[in-house]
Design a protein around this motif. Structure first.
Motif, PDB file in Angstrom:
ATOM      1  N   TYR A 159       0.826  -1.205   0.000  1.00  0.00           N
ATOM      2  CA  TYR A 159       0.000   0.000   0.000  1.00  0.00           C
ATOM      3  C   TYR A 159       0.862   1.258   0.000  1.00  0.00           C
ATOM      4  CZ  TYR A 159      -3.225   3.549   1.795  1.00  0.00           C
ATOM      5  OH  TYR A 159      -3.960   4.698   1.979  1.00  0.00           O
ATOM      6  N   ASN A 169      -2.845   6.249  -9.444  1.00  0.00           N
ATOM      7  CA  ASN A 169      -3.581   5.012  -9.742  1.00  0.00           C
ATOM      8  C   ASN A 169      -4.530   4.734  -8.573  1.00  0.00           C
ATOM      9  OD1 ASN A 169      -4.518   2.537 -10.549  1.00  0.00           O
ATOM     10  ND2 ASN A 169      -2.504   1.764 -11.163  1.00  0.00           N
ATOM     11  N   THR A 170      -5.637   5.461  -8.598  1.00  0.00           N
ATOM     12  CA  THR A 170      -6.578   5.356  -7.481  1.00  0.00           C
ATOM     13  C   THR A 170      -7.210   3.966  -7.369  1.00  0.00           C
ATOM     14  OG1 THR A 170      -8.331   6.211  -8.913  1.00  0.00           O
ATOM     15  CG2 THR A 170      -7.105   7.814  -7.565  1.00  0.00           C
ATOM     16  N   THR A 171      -7.316   3.279  -8.500  1.00  0.00           N
ATOM     17  CA  THR A 171      -7.939   1.952  -8.477  1.00  0.00           C
ATOM     18  C   THR A 171      -7.098   0.971  -7.677  1.00  0.00           C
ATOM     19  OG1 THR A 171      -8.962   2.354 -10.632  1.00  0.00           O
ATOM     20  CG2 THR A 171      -8.822   0.061  -9.873  1.00  0.00           C
ATOM     21  N   LEU A 172      -5.792   0.926  -7.975  1.00  0.00           N
ATOM     22  CA  LEU A 172      -4.908   0.011  -7.246  1.00  0.00           C
ATOM     23  C   LEU A 172      -4.770   0.418  -5.779  1.00  0.00           C
ATOM     24  CD1 LEU A 172      -2.032  -0.745  -9.789  1.00  0.00           C
ATOM     25  CD2 LEU A 172      -3.837  -2.281  -9.001  1.00  0.00           C
ATOM     26  N   GLU A 174      -6.966   1.997  -3.935  1.00  0.00           N
ATOM     27  CA  GLU A 174      -8.195   1.634  -3.225  1.00  0.00           C
ATOM     28  C   GLU A 174      -8.278   0.119  -2.986  1.00  0.00           C
ATOM     29  OE1 GLU A 174     -11.531   2.445  -1.081  1.00  0.00           O
ATOM     30  OE2 GLU A 174     -10.094   3.871  -1.968  1.00  0.00           O
ATOM     31  N   SER A 175      -7.816  -0.664  -3.966  1.00  0.00           N
ATOM     32  CA  SER A 175      -7.811  -2.119  -3.796  1.00  0.00           C
ATOM     33  C   SER A 175      -6.870  -2.540  -2.679  1.00  0.00           C
ATOM     34  CB  SER A 175      -7.408  -2.786  -5.118  1.00  0.00           C
ATOM     35  OG  SER A 175      -7.333  -4.189  -4.964  1.00  0.00           O
ATOM     36  N   ALA A 176      -5.707  -1.900  -2.593  1.00  0.00           N
ATOM     37  CA  ALA A 176      -4.755  -2.215  -1.524  1.00  0.00           C
ATOM     38  C   ALA A 176      -5.306  -1.807  -0.172  1.00  0.00           C
ATOM     39  CB  ALA A 176      -3.426  -1.521  -1.793  1.00  0.00           C
ATOM     40  N   LYS A 177      -6.038  -0.679  -0.153  1.00  0.00           N
ATOM     41  CA  LYS A 177      -6.636  -0.233   1.105  1.00  0.00           C
ATOM     42  C   LYS A 177      -7.712  -1.217   1.570  1.00  0.00           C
ATOM     43  CE  LYS A 177      -7.418   4.142   1.571  1.00  0.00           C
ATOM     44  NZ  LYS A 177      -8.041   5.494   1.457  1.00  0.00           N
ATOM     45  N   GLN A 178      -8.542  -1.705   0.647  1.00  0.00           N
ATOM     46  CA  GLN A 178      -9.571  -2.675   1.000  1.00  0.00           C
ATOM     47  C   GLN A 178      -8.958  -3.969   1.529  1.00  0.00           C
ATOM     48  OE1 GLN A 178     -12.865  -2.350   1.178  1.00  0.00           O
ATOM     49  NE2 GLN A 178     -12.653  -0.178   0.583  1.00  0.00           N
ATOM     50  N   LYS A 179      -7.825  -4.336   0.987  1.00  0.00           N
ATOM     51  CA  LYS A 179      -7.146  -5.542   1.478  1.00  0.00           C
ATOM     52  C   LYS A 179      -6.735  -5.362   2.933  1.00  0.00           C
ATOM     53  CE  LYS A 179      -3.329  -8.690   0.485  1.00  0.00           C
ATOM     54  NZ  LYS A 179      -2.194  -9.008  -0.428  1.00  0.00           N
TER      55      LYS A 179
END
Length: 428
Positions: A159, A169-172, A174-179
């Motif tokens: 992250y 790269n907000t998509t990646l 945000e995905s790392a944050k959700q993890k």
């Protein structure tokens, strides 16, 4: 002269006949035999004592001395497990309606709807544990442990790398944050990680619930059905069916074998670290005899008495539909929304007032319980014969019975007619 001689001859013959008759009687008496009542094989031609048991020998009956067995005598000489001869007090049953109040021992226990598990969201080693003992109080948001997890440490570095190297790269990101959220980090922890730009070596686990800590496998307090006696009140003053105070045993499950997890222990993903129980709402478990369960239904009002202050009214919420370990009791659950003044493991007295029950009633002392069967003694011409009956609901002094009519005369105290060494035989 000849006539005088004939008279002398007749007189002599009579004397000889009398002597022979007397000798015959002595001979008959001489042939009397004596025997031992306990050992019939011991026989003697004269009085004495038995060489086996020492009892006095008794003379055998002579011809014509046998006792004639009449029908009445045969009835009275039956085995004591078939008939009993006594002048015990008798009663007659009565068909009427009685109001019944069932009372039973209950125990305050956890409401399982307010019991929560705190699992390990990631695997690793516990570096610190702030929970030191079972039943320790914990508040929502309180730190309970710190865990070192290579998996979580790697996810944090990924992250931070995206924030530094690919901030657009907000998509990646945000995905790392959700993890991180899925691995157990809170929004505050993720925000602190973004500000510090350096992952901590340990991850702090916070309690999401308030309550008391119980370890996995802790048994909730439960009343022992084998030790509990169920008192029943028939509206004429409270008393116990057994005539003694009901007793109960509890198990809080706080043995050393179920102590909280310790520092240095390794945990796996999904493993339960602690269990939190919220005692703001409790439930009461009451043991009800199986024979009385059919007349109790969900929604009935129960009066609970803890021994301090006035009783509290509650409602039956659940009746357990199965037996537990072959016990002759069913568990009835009563939920208490406001548990002020109650403590887990506390014994309470529960009373349920039922509508008037119609039946054929006998005093409880008139029925003897043989385990599988229940028996009363019916009197006929001074002789009591046992009869199998079926019992129903009971009050403090009376019990409803099937198998007896209003014309039957019943022994008032059936237990007095049971020989300690006899087994009662009843005709089906």
């Amino acid at each position: 002269m000849r006539k005088s001689w004939k008279n002398k001859l007749i007189y002599s013959i009579l004397v000889i006949a009398l002597l022979l008759s007397a000798c015959g009687q002595k001979e008959t008496a001489h042939h009397d035999t004596y025997t031992c009542p306990m050992h019939p094989t011991v026989v003697s031609d004269k009085p004495g004592t038995c060489p086996v048991c020492g009892m006095d020998l008794v003379r055998k009956a002579r011809e014509g001395e046998e006792v004639k067995i009449t029908a009445d005598l045969a009835q009275r000489t039956k085995s004591p497990n078939e008939v009993v001869i006594t002048d015990i007090k008798t009663v007659k049953g009565e068909h009427k309606k009685l109001s019944v109040t069932l009372s039973a021992q209950g125990i305050v226990t956890y409401d399982m709807r307010y019991t929560y598990n705190i699992p390990a969201r990631v695997g690793g080693r516990l570096e610190k544990v702030y929970i030191k003992y079972t039943l320790q109080s914990v508040q929502k948001g309180q730190a309970i442990a710190e865990i070192y997890s290579p998996e979580l440490l790697t996810a944090q570095r990924e992250y931070l790398y995206l924030l530094r190297q690919d901030a657009n790269n907000t998509t990646l990101i945000e995905s790392a944050k959700q993890k991180l959220y899925l691995l157990g980090m809170t929004a505050q922890q993720v925000e602190a990680l973004s500000s510090r730009q350096e992952p901590p070596q340990t991850f702090t686990v916070y309690s999401p619930y308030s309550g008391y800590i119980i370890t996995p496998g802790n048994a909730a307090p439960a009343i022992s059905a084998s030790a509990a006696s169920i008192p029943v009140d028939g509206g004429m003053g409270g008393s116990s069916m057994s005539g003694s105070t009901a007793s109960a045993s509890t198990s809080s499950g706080t043995s050393a074998s179920t102590s909280p997890i310790r520092e240095g222990s390794y945990v796996t993903t999904g493993q339960t670290l602690f269990t939190v129980v919220n005692t703001s709402a409790l439930r009461i478990e009451v043991n009800i005899p199986v024979g009385d369960v059919g007349i109790i239904k969900k929604g009935d009002v129960v009066l609970l008495n803890t021994g301090s202050g006035p009783g509290q009214k509650a409602t039956i919420d659940f009746i357990q539909p199965f037996f537990d370990q072959d016990q002759a009791f069913m568990k009835v659950r009563v939920y208490i929304p406001h548990a002020e003044g109650l403590a887990v493991g506390q014994l309470v007295q529960a009373s349920v007032t039922l509508p008037e029950a119609e039946g054929f009633w006998l005093p409880k002392e008139a029925v003897v319980d043989l385990g599988l069967n229940k028996v009363v003694f019916i009197e006929t011409s001074g002789i009591f014969k046992p009869r199998k009956v079926t019992t129903g609901i009971a009050t403090n002094t009376m019990v409803s019975v099937k198998g007896v009519s209003s014309s039957d005369i019943v022994a008032a105290h059936a237990q007095y007619l049971v020989d300690s060494e006899s087994f009662i035989k009843t005709k089906e």
